[in-house]
Design a protein around this motif. Structure first.
Motif, mmCIF file in Angstrom:
data_model
loop_
_atom_site.group_PDB
_atom_site.id
_atom_site.type_symbol
_atom_site.label_atom_id
_atom_site.label_comp_id
_atom_site.label_asym_id
_atom_site.label_seq_id
_atom_site.Cartn_x
_atom_site.Cartn_y
_atom_site.Cartn_z
ATOM 1 N N SER A 1 63.815 144.241 23.883
ATOM 2 C CA SER A 1 62.865 143.138 24.092
ATOM 3 C C SER A 1 63.244 142.377 25.360
ATOM 4 N N VAL A 2 63.077 143.038 26.501
ATOM 5 C CA VAL A 2 63.504 142.462 27.776
ATOM 6 C C VAL A 2 62.730 141.181 28.077
ATOM 7 N N ALA A 3 61.416 141.215 27.884
ATOM 8 C CA ALA A 3 60.601 140.032 28.184
ATOM 9 C C ALA A 3 61.038 138.844 27.337
ATOM 10 N N LEU A 4 61.254 139.072 26.039
ATOM 11 C CA LEU A 4 61.685 137.991 25.156
ATOM 12 C C LEU A 4 63.023 137.416 25.596
ATOM 13 N N LEU A 5 63.974 138.282 25.928
ATOM 14 C CA LEU A 5 65.309 137.824 26.304
ATOM 15 C C LEU A 5 65.298 137.088 27.642
ATOM 16 N N VAL A 6 64.551 137.614 28.626
ATOM 17 C CA VAL A 6 64.492 136.956 29.935
ATOM 18 C C VAL A 6 63.829 135.590 29.823
ATOM 19 N N LEU A 7 62.719 135.508 29.110
ATOM 20 C CA LEU A 7 62.030 134.225 28.949
ATOM 21 C C LEU A 7 62.873 133.245 28.140
ATOM 22 N N THR A 8 63.630 133.756 27.179
ATOM 23 C CA THR A 8 64.546 132.890 26.428
ATOM 24 C C THR A 8 65.617 132.309 27.340
ATOM 25 N N PHE A 9 66.105 133.120 28.282
ATOM 26 C CA PHE A 9 67.094 132.615 29.238
ATOM 27 C C PHE A 9 66.504 131.476 30.076
ATOM 28 N N PHE A 10 65.253 131.628 30.531
ATOM 29 C CA PHE A 10 64.614 130.570 31.305
ATOM 30 C C PHE A 10 64.446 129.302 30.466
ATOM 31 N N LEU A 11 64.017 129.460 29.219
ATOM 32 C CA LEU A 11 63.872 128.290 28.343
ATOM 33 C C LEU A 11 65.218 127.621 28.096
ATOM 34 N N SER A 12 66.266 128.417 27.931
ATOM 35 C CA SER A 12 67.600 127.862 27.727
ATOM 36 C C SER A 12 68.063 127.095 28.954
ATOM 37 N N THR A 13 67.778 127.639 30.142
ATOM 38 C CA THR A 13 68.145 126.947 31.380
ATOM 39 C C THR A 13 67.435 125.607 31.485
ATOM 40 N N VAL A 14 66.161 125.590 31.098
ATOM 41 C CA VAL A 14 65.389 124.338 31.116
ATOM 42 C C VAL A 14 66.017 123.311 30.191
ATOM 43 N N ASP A 15 66.286 123.710 28.954
ATOM 44 C CA ASP A 15 66.791 122.760 27.967
ATOM 45 C C ASP A 15 68.212 122.302 28.287
ATOM 46 N N CYS A 16 69.061 123.226 28.724
ATOM 47 C CA CYS A 16 70.430 122.840 29.080
ATOM 48 C C CYS A 16 70.450 121.895 30.279
ATOM 49 N N THR A 17 69.620 122.182 31.277
ATOM 50 C CA THR A 17 69.586 121.338 32.480
ATOM 51 C C THR A 17 69.011 119.970 32.173
ATOM 52 N N SER A 18 68.180 119.857 31.138
ATOM 53 C CA SER A 18 67.638 118.545 30.775
ATOM 54 C C SER A 18 68.744 117.566 30.401
ATOM 55 N N SER A 19 69.871 118.077 29.906
ATOM 56 C CA SER A 19 70.974 117.197 29.509
ATOM 57 C C SER A 19 71.557 116.434 30.687
ATOM 58 N N VAL A 20 71.519 117.032 31.887
ATOM 59 C CA VAL A 20 72.128 116.382 33.049
ATOM 60 C C VAL A 20 71.078 115.809 34.011
ATOM 61 N N THR A 21 69.807 115.854 33.624
ATOM 62 C CA THR A 21 68.754 115.287 34.483
ATOM 63 C C THR A 21 67.941 114.208 33.765
ATOM 64 N N PHE A 22 67.552 114.449 32.517
ATOM 65 C CA PHE A 22 66.746 113.467 31.797
ATOM 66 C C PHE A 22 67.521 112.181 31.556
ATOM 67 N N LEU A 23 68.787 112.310 31.120
ATOM 68 C CA LEU A 23 69.594 111.115 30.843
ATOM 69 C C LEU A 23 69.785 110.248 32.088
ATOM 70 N N PRO A 24 70.213 110.828 33.232
ATOM 71 C CA PRO A 24 70.321 109.994 34.439
ATOM 72 C C PRO A 24 68.990 109.377 34.853
ATOM 73 N N PHE A 25 67.870 110.099 34.660
ATOM 74 C CA PHE A 25 66.566 109.520 34.995
ATOM 75 C C PHE A 25 66.298 108.253 34.191
ATOM 76 N N MET A 26 66.763 108.218 32.934
ATOM 77 C CA MET A 26 66.529 107.042 32.089
ATOM 78 C C MET A 26 67.239 105.803 32.614
ATOM 79 N N MET A 27 68.158 105.972 33.565
ATOM 80 C CA MET A 27 68.809 104.817 34.202
ATOM 81 C C MET A 27 67.789 103.952 34.933
#
Length: 447
Positions: free
Chosen positions: A105-131
């Protein structure tokens, strides 16, 4: 305070982890239709940790090239990427590609990686934005982050994910000295068909990401939100008087009942309100709490609950999802920021986590497996575990918010570091060495 801004902050928080949380709750419908089967959760764990390349890049940019990274542009990009990936997931999640002679399931795994990158990166971008907003809105953001787990769980509940019927079946049982098979009746667990397909669920996730994008647009450009921005007249949430901060007038400013920010800094971190030892203590607790809540205990949830029955499993999962935003809501009215209280709550949550993991290790025959009190205990354990440690996470976020933008960037980085350490610890125990055994929701093999 503006109710409109609170709603937008909550919607932004909901978009932070809604995609990955939604993917996890949808697993029972996905695994029967893909070649990876129940190895998929292990692959997801690895992909989510690989996606930490996103927060690592942002953290290093803030550390070595401060001011060079356009935080707003990064947030627009990751929310847009999350929306597109969720939409593509609805279209291509069942598609397979032959890799090394076997369908994958290459498509599922690749798209999951992109979604994971989005959610993980939100931890270091959304919080500082709330400043940019007043301090009160950070807690609302955390409420939204808690809802990012609750809302997909509720939709999956309506969908009918993981609902099991115990059906009587006849099996052939060969007796010792007999040539004929004797009929034996046993119960077999069969999943009920879902009320709607995974495609519809993924369209829902993409809609939630689109709502998050609209909320972020309004947080940046709506005039009502602009009035709620923290301006130059605010220093760590304390309004200045006649162009001078209260800190400069009095030499100290009390930002909460448990500490005084002295004019003489105690360390080079943030405002200098905390010593180096206290900063390490706060970040150590943050990493530990996130390791437990994001990876360690959730990875054994089915092992800890299923031996008590399918209802116990669903009740634990649902009530735990409710406890997360509830803890954030409690923090709005009871913002205890004592470092001692933080340690006590962490010890309490850790003790409850130890009970849950112990029951998982004893699966399929945990304590009180045939007793109603066992069901009550495991459900209450999950509620207390999520409630206490979610509260600790919110309070740490509020504390670090007072220490400035850089502190919140490091907050997000430590959150991901804790999750990574938890995954590195649990993955071999669960997926390689198979130290945990699943219970059968229909047939108990315990005396």
């Amino acid at each position: 305070m503006s109710l409109f801004t609170h709603i937008l902050a909550c919607l932004l928080g909901m978009g932070s982890w809604v995609s990955i949380n939604g993917l996890w709750v949808e697993l029972p419908l996905l695994v029967p239709q893909i070649p990876e089967g129940w190895y998929l959760p292990s692959y997801l764990s690895v992909l989510i940790q690989m996606a930490n390349v996103g927060p690592l890049f942002v953290t290093l940019m803030h550390r070595f090239q401060p001011g060079k990274l356009n935080e707003t542009a990064v947030i627009y990009f990751i929310i847009g990427l999350g929306t597109a990936a969720s939409l593509l997931l609805a279209l291509f999640w069942k598609e397979t590609t032959v890799v090394a002679g076997a369908p994958r399931s290459v498509a599922l795994l690749v798209l999951t990686f992109f979604l994971s990158t989005v959610d993980c990166t939100s931890s270091v971008t959304f919080l500082p934005f709330m400043m940019r907003l007043k301090p009160q809105y950070l807690t609302t953001y955390y409420i939204g982050e808690g809802l990012s787990g609750l809302l997909p769980a509720l939709v999956a509940l309506v969908q009918g994910v993981g609902v099991v019927d115990c059906v009587n079946v006849t099996a052939a049982a060969w007796a010792p000295n007999q040539t004929a098979a004797a009929a034996a009746t046993e119960l077999e667990a069969r999943y009920q068909p879902a009320n709607f397909s995974p495609e519809v669920f993924f369209y829902f996730l993409s809609a939630m990401m689109l709502v998050c994008l609209v909320a972020f647009l309004l947080l940046n450009h709506h005039p009502a939100v602009a009035r709620e921005h923290r301006n130059g007249d605010y220093t760590n949430g304390v309004k200045a008087t006649h162009g001078r901060s209260q800190a400069s007038e009095k030499g100290a400013v009390r930002t909460d009942p448990f500490r005084v920010v002295n004019a003489e800094p105690r360390s080079g971190f943030g405002t200098g309100a905390y010593s180096t030892r206290e900063v390490l203590y706060i970040f150590g607790i943050l990493a530990w709490v996130n390791a437990l809540t994001n990876v360690v205990v959730p990875s054994v949830q089915s092992y800890s609950c299923l031996p008590y029955g399918n209802k116990a499993y669903h009740l634990s999962a649902t009530m735990a999802a409710v406890a997360n935003p509830l803890a954030c809501f409690i923090a709005v009215f009871i913002p205890i920021r004592s470092l001692l209280s933080m340690g006590v709550l962490t010890c309490l949550g850790t003790g409850v986590a130890a009970y849950i993991v112990s029951m998982a290790a004893l699966s399929p025959c945990p304590l009180l497996v045939h007793d109603t009190s066992g069901v009550v205990l495991i459900v209450c354990a999950w509620i207390v575990f999520v409630l206490t440690l979610s509260y600790v996470k919110v309070i740490i976020g509020v504390i670090l918010r007072d220490e400035g933008h850089s502190a919140l960037v490091w907050c997000g980085a430590v959150v991901q570091l804790g999750s990574l350490l938890g995954a590195v610890t649990m993955f071999p125990l669960v997926s390689v060495y198979s130290l945990f055994s699943s219970g059968d929701p229909c047939n108990s093999k315990c005396p």
